[in-house]
Motif scaffolding. Structure first.
Motif, PDB file in Angstrom:
ATOM      1  N   THR A   1      15.880  33.459  11.192  1.00 29.32           N
ATOM      2  CA  THR A   1      15.603  32.115  10.707  1.00 29.32           C
ATOM      3  C   THR A   1      15.227  31.236  11.892  1.00 29.32           C
ATOM      4  OG1 THR A   1      17.148  32.317   8.839  1.00 29.32           O
ATOM      5  CG2 THR A   1      16.587  30.085   9.560  1.00 29.32           C
TER       6      THR A   1
ATOM      7  N   GLY B   1      21.165  30.363   3.868  1.00 26.08           N
ATOM      8  CA  GLY B   1      20.548  29.295   3.106  1.00 26.08           C
ATOM      9  C   GLY B   1      21.495  28.312   2.474  1.00 26.08           C
TER      10      GLY B   1
ATOM     11  N   ALA C   1      19.043  24.137   4.878  1.00 22.14           N
ATOM     12  CA  ALA C   1      17.869  24.819   4.312  1.00 22.14           C
ATOM     13  C   ALA C   1      16.609  23.975   4.430  1.00 22.14           C
ATOM     14  CB  ALA C   1      18.136  25.172   2.846  1.00 22.14           C
TER      15      ALA C   1
ATOM     16  N   SER D   1      11.449  31.788   7.788  1.00 18.27           N
ATOM     17  CA  SER D   1      12.561  32.700   7.511  1.00 18.27           C
ATOM     18  C   SER D   1      12.029  34.064   7.126  1.00 18.27           C
ATOM     19  CB  SER D   1      13.435  32.140   6.370  1.00 18.27           C
ATOM     20  OG  SER D   1      14.551  32.980   6.126  1.00 18.27           O
TER      21      SER D   1
END
Length: 321
Positions: free
Chosen positions: A172, A154, A158, A164
């Motif tokens: 992710t 992150g 992001a 996620s």
């Protein structure tokens, strides 16, 4: 923009920095995609800049043709065929003209990857994997995939993350840099596993089936909800050899123009991988770890020379007993 360096105060992604780019040579160009890869130096370090014309959103195209053009330069007028160069009107809702991607600092591996080179088919047995390929993978320093960890932790990109799942068994999901996010038919996402111990499909075991199913489910749900792309319109696959050794799954619209990375031998369908793992024993090596894989490598790839030398040696001894 894509960054392959560690956090730094230098800013390569503004106009002032790009004006200092010292061009050296064109690595590769494509008239099909309207793109080229430029090699040069940025802030004194080697860099690759990918320059590409942006795709047009089909839903916006009729409006552009009708009232979004500022000028038209017709260079072919032979009824019923006409061709012209056009300039778009500038405005708050104007489309960008170019998509830029930057790899800085780039390595020799990057330069070889984006330089045209002959490709040859090679067969990798489990024995060759153990003696040549696995040591090759282990030789890469952790910095090589620092940008991947920045994403899954992150610290970078992001705002681009679509889904996620936490923990070592998580992943992710985010848009791939190959997609500008405009045209659904060119949709291209990547799901990156959190577990760094899974470097390639060779490391997958039956215990990883829930992870792969979760990736599949998230990809189907996100694409349907955000872009109206149905399950049957998606191609989910894994590369072997991959471009970087941290396990990831490609999610691509089935109408996407076929690229080299989708060729037989390199792209392995996620459904097939799940099937092979479900046939593998609960404990012990998976079928994937015991299979021989045939794939194409560029002659400048770091694995090509040692693998080719071993196979040429085996061919020379064929038939001798």
């Amino acid at each position: 923009m894509m960054y392959t360096m560690a956090d730094t105060e230098l800013k390569p992604c503004d106009l002032a920095a790009l004006e200092t780019f010292e061009f050296e040579r064109v690595l590769m160009e494509s008239t099909l995609t309207g793109s080229c890869y430029l090699l040069g130096r940025l802030h004194g370090e080697p860099a690759i800049v990918h320059v590409q014309r942006t795709a047009v959103d089909p839903s916006a195209a009729p409006g552009i043709v009708k009232e979004g053009l500022e000028s038209l330069d017709v260079f072919l007028d032979n009824r019923p065929y006409f061709s012209a160069h056009a300039l778009l009107k500038r405005g708050a809702d104007a489309l960008p003209d170019l998509a830029l991607k930057l790899i800085w600092p780039c390595t020799d591996v990057h330069i070889k990857k984006y330089t045209p080179q002959p490709r040859r088919l090679l067969t990798e047995t489990p024995e060759l994997y153990a003696s040549i390929v696995e040591p090759y993978i282990a030789s890469f320093p952790p910095e090589r995939t620092a940008w991947v960890h920045a994403i899954i932790e992150g610290r970078k990109e992001a705002e681009r993350v679509l889904f996620s799942a936490p923990g070592d068994e998580g992943f992710t999901l985010l848009p791939d840099l190959k997609w500008d996010g405009v045209s659904p038919s060119a949709l291209y996402l990547t799901a990156i596993a959190r577990d760094a111990r899974i470097r390639s499909l060779r490391d997958l075991r039956r215990a990883h089936v829930p992870l792969l199913r979760a990736i599949r489910g998230a990809a189907y749900a996100v694409c349907a909800e955000r872009w109206g792309v149905a399950q049957g319109e998606l191609r989910l696959f894994v590369h072997y050899q991959p471009s970087y050794y941290h396990f990831h799954v490609h999610v691509v619209h089935v109408a996407h123009e076929i690229m080299a990375g989708m060729a037989v031998g390199q792209a392995h369908m996620l459904e097939d991988i799940i099937g092979w793992l479900e046939l593998s024993p609960e404990d012990g090596p998976s079928l994937l770890s015991q299979m021989a894989f045939t794939y194409a490598l560029g002659t400048e790839h770091g694995l090509y020379a040692p693998l080719a030398a071993r196979q040429e040696g085996e061919a020379d001894g064929f038939g001798e007993h």
